[in-house]
Design an enzyme around this catalytic site. Sequence first.
Site, PDB file in Angstrom:
ATOM      1  N   ARG A 210       5.020 -13.062   9.574  1.00  0.00           N
ATOM      2  CA  ARG A 210       5.718 -11.833   9.237  1.00  0.00           C
ATOM      3  C   ARG A 210       7.027 -11.762  10.007  1.00  0.00           C
ATOM      4  O   ARG A 210       7.220 -12.462  11.006  1.00  0.00           O
ATOM      5  CB  ARG A 210       4.840 -10.625   9.524  1.00  0.00           C
ATOM      6  CG  ARG A 210       4.553 -10.383  11.000  1.00  0.00           C
ATOM      7  CD  ARG A 210       3.404  -9.410  11.207  1.00  0.00           C
ATOM      8  NE  ARG A 210       3.683  -8.084  10.733  1.00  0.00           N
ATOM      9  CZ  ARG A 210       3.037  -7.482   9.733  1.00  0.00           C
ATOM     10  NH1 ARG A 210       2.068  -8.117   9.091  1.00  0.00           N
ATOM     11  NH2 ARG A 210       3.321  -6.263   9.377  1.00  0.00           N
TER      12      ARG A 210
ATOM     13  N   LYS B 272       3.974   0.829   9.951  1.00  0.00           N
ATOM     14  CA  LYS B 272       4.167   2.029   9.130  1.00  0.00           C
ATOM     15  C   LYS B 272       3.645   3.276   9.844  1.00  0.00           C
ATOM     16  O   LYS B 272       4.210   4.354   9.719  1.00  0.00           O
ATOM     17  CB  LYS B 272       3.470   1.860   7.775  1.00  0.00           C
ATOM     18  CG  LYS B 272       4.285   0.989   6.826  1.00  0.00           C
ATOM     19  CD  LYS B 272       3.816   1.128   5.401  1.00  0.00           C
ATOM     20  CE  LYS B 272       2.678   0.168   5.126  1.00  0.00           C
ATOM     21  NZ  LYS B 272       2.355   0.068   3.690  1.00  0.00           N
TER      22      LYS B 272
ATOM     23  N   GLU C  77       0.879  -1.166   0.000  1.00  0.00           N
ATOM     24  CA  GLU C  77       0.000   0.000   0.000  1.00  0.00           C
ATOM     25  C   GLU C  77       0.919   1.220   0.000  1.00  0.00           C
ATOM     26  O   GLU C  77       1.791   1.326   0.863  1.00  0.00           O
ATOM     27  CB  GLU C  77      -0.873  -0.016   1.266  1.00  0.00           C
ATOM     28  CG  GLU C  77      -1.915   1.056   1.221  1.00  0.00           C
ATOM     29  CD  GLU C  77      -2.802   1.084   2.460  1.00  0.00           C
ATOM     30  OE1 GLU C  77      -2.781   0.135   3.257  1.00  0.00           O
ATOM     31  OE2 GLU C  77      -3.506   2.099   2.617  1.00  0.00           O
TER      32      GLU C  77
HETATM   33  P1  ATP Z   1      -0.341  -1.656   6.682  1.00  0.00           P
HETATM   34  O1  ATP Z   1      -1.162  -2.598   5.849  1.00  0.00           O
HETATM   35  O2  ATP Z   1      -0.624  -1.693   8.125  1.00  0.00           O
HETATM   36  O3  ATP Z   1      -0.244  -0.290   6.129  1.00  0.00           O
HETATM   37  P2  ATP Z   1       1.808  -3.388   5.957  1.00  0.00           P
HETATM   38  O4  ATP Z   1       3.134  -3.425   6.617  1.00  0.00           O
HETATM   39  O5  ATP Z   1       0.969  -4.602   5.925  1.00  0.00           O
HETATM   40  O6  ATP Z   1       1.124  -2.183   6.652  1.00  0.00           O
HETATM   41  P3  ATP Z   1       1.633  -3.293   3.097  1.00  0.00           P
HETATM   42  O7  ATP Z   1       2.047  -2.212   2.193  1.00  0.00           O
HETATM   43  O8  ATP Z   1       0.225  -3.710   3.087  1.00  0.00           O
HETATM   44  O9  ATP Z   1       2.058  -2.831   4.525  1.00  0.00           O
HETATM   45  O10 ATP Z   1       2.581  -4.543   2.894  1.00  0.00           O
HETATM   46  C1  ATP Z   1       2.865  -5.079   1.635  1.00  0.00           C
HETATM   47  C2  ATP Z   1       3.159  -6.540   1.776  1.00  0.00           C
HETATM   48  O11 ATP Z   1       4.267  -6.740   2.660  1.00  0.00           O
HETATM   49  C3  ATP Z   1       1.997  -7.296   2.360  1.00  0.00           C
HETATM   50  O12 ATP Z   1       1.796  -8.465   1.596  1.00  0.00           O
HETATM   51  C4  ATP Z   1       2.428  -7.629   3.739  1.00  0.00           C
HETATM   52  O13 ATP Z   1       1.881  -8.835   4.167  1.00  0.00           O
HETATM   53  C5  ATP Z   1       3.943  -7.697   3.616  1.00  0.00           C
HETATM   54  N1  ATP Z   1       4.563  -7.364   4.885  1.00  0.00           N
HETATM   55  C6  ATP Z   1       4.371  -6.247   5.612  1.00  0.00           C
HETATM   56  N2  ATP Z   1       5.058  -6.292   6.761  1.00  0.00           N
HETATM   57  C7  ATP Z   1       5.722  -7.473   6.769  1.00  0.00           C
HETATM   58  C8  ATP Z   1       6.604  -8.117   7.689  1.00  0.00           C
HETATM   59  N3  ATP Z   1       6.950  -7.541   8.840  1.00  0.00           N
HETATM   60  N4  ATP Z   1       7.080  -9.330   7.357  1.00  0.00           N
HETATM   61  C9  ATP Z   1       6.748  -9.913   6.193  1.00  0.00           C
HETATM   62  N5  ATP Z   1       5.923  -9.361   5.288  1.00  0.00           N
HETATM   63  C10 ATP Z   1       5.406  -8.161   5.563  1.00  0.00           C
END
Ligand code: ATP
Length: 623
Positions: A321, A331, A79
Amino acid sequence: MPKGESNPTPPLSEPVAGATPRPGSGSSPRNAEAAESDPTSTQPQGSGVPRGGFIRQIVEQDVSDGRHGGRVITRFPPEPNGYLHIGHAKSICLNFGLPRDLADKVPAGVAVRCHLRFDDTNPIKEEQEYIDSIKEDVRWLGFDWGEHEYHASDYFDQLYEWALVLIRAGKAYVDDQDGETIRLTRGTLTSPGEASPYRQRSVEENLDLFERMRKGEFPDGSRVLRTKIDMASPNLNMRDPVIYRILHARHPRTGDKWCIYPMYDWAHGQSDWIEGVTHSICTLEFEAHRPLYDWFIEQLQAEGVQPPAAADRPRQYEFARLNLSHTIMSKRKLLELVRGGHVRGWDDPRMPTLCGLRRRGYTPEAIRNFCDTIGVTKYNAVTEVSLLEHCLRDDLNRRAPRVMGVLNPLKVVIENYPDGEVEHFDAVNNPEDPAAGTRKVPFSRVLYIEREDFMEDPPRKYFRLYPGNEVRLRYAYLVTATKVVKDEAGHITEIHCRYDPDSRGGNAPDGRKVKGTIHWVSAAHAIDAEVRLYDHLFKCADPDDVPEDGSFLDNLNPESLKVSHGCKVEPSLADAGPGHICQFERLGYFCIDPDTTPENLVVNRTCTLRDTWARIAGRKQGG
Ligand code: ATP
Ligand code: MG
């Protein structure tokens, strides 16, 4: 001083941690992830191929079974509401690494690739700056999506059409309740939800209201579109989830075309399907969303919908994760650090963002190796940040050219060395890489050494410089301290030494034993540098461990940045530009910061030479 740094710098005769072997399979008990995979395996270093764990097994099995026509299409779906961090790197390495690794296992012409898809369904938080940085960071990590860059917003028309399909099938309805009411009537894990009074609206009325939502007739939050599933489902995600909300906001890509925006669940799975994604790999918190992911596609299929690219429907798989000790990965909180001025920006070298790590001196290889090492499992665990640092040292040890630099200079005058004379000594650029060759380092009568390499009154086993003791100046000569000069306050201002002219190159002519070897720079040739010394941004392993009324900010480490002015580095660094990485012998790995100007060389300490991970791993092995 950072933890573990309070001891004096080790002399060269002590083992240097950069050369420690990879950790054994007995890892920290907190690190279930690392324990799951075997870090001693012979996976080629820097190959960028994550082991992929159980997900890789699934995908390989699918390929050999000919499922999805042998295709492997994954996607990385950020995102664009922030910068990528080390947790995203895990997902990137998995999603891009799998198809890259399987490319030669499928027949020619069969699609094997990873898409970069921006999940841009929330125009309020998303910005072009983030999109640009995400692309830069994925490329920097060594991955490429080719022409397959997509945006959930590319599918807004299609998603709207499919919402109409659900309404016509009696599977979606417009709810006039506000968000708070919907939340309160959703029930709990132990009690069913309450049906909305609008749940039984006719198809015609729903079509009419949804159309008017789209046209902008209603204010934000006044109505939503919900799917009609099961208000008594044990899975809360299945209790008539909202799939559209009204948001009068300009979207960076679709402008003012829409004032209703699809929710994540509705946009995400259908985007996968539209793109022909075969394996939709996400983190564990989406496990409970999987029934919904499948439900949407099943309903649409039941209504005869089939997107052109999809041979068959995508499947979702979840993995744990990455959580890192001493690190925040949310984030929202990273944004808080930036906006609150607690760090100097998204790319502050203390940030876990990929741009921060890059500025700190991390290499893509180090990060990919780290992702290989932690593996892919379904166990939520906290990985020690020292493992990441270990992977960094492992890579830098192999590639970083060595130079001499003095962080806390103490002047040394070699009394019997001719004034005005300059000699150039050959210095090894990288003992790990003979091909890196040697360079010339100038030597003269006045030098700088590290202040902590001299002690007037040393303890036992101190092998460095002290009155009457002989040490080796790396690559140059053996010198003996003869005199200590102090200012009025009693502070040592310079040391006088005598050198042995027969010890050229640092070798004792008679084979006498000289235990200590120290580094130095020639005063007349040295370049001044500002050195930024970093420690963990948070002072405890779990920054979120705070009392109820506390904030993660309370755990910020006030010592996380120390700036040292007046450091002296050897002249070979004169031509090195921002991003250049090197090892300052005995001190650690350093890299040149983009803040450098022609007048001011700014250097970041990437990490020290001490490998705390190797110590943890060694202890666990009973070593
Ligand atoms: P949010 O959705 O809360 O804004 P997010 O960290 O999930 O934060 P995204 O941009 O949705 O951010 O993440 C993109 C991809 O990265 C998603 O598929 C998510 O599952 C993966 N991802 C995010 N954080 C982690 C992590 N700590 N370890 C592994 N994969 C992650
Ligand atoms: Mg997310």
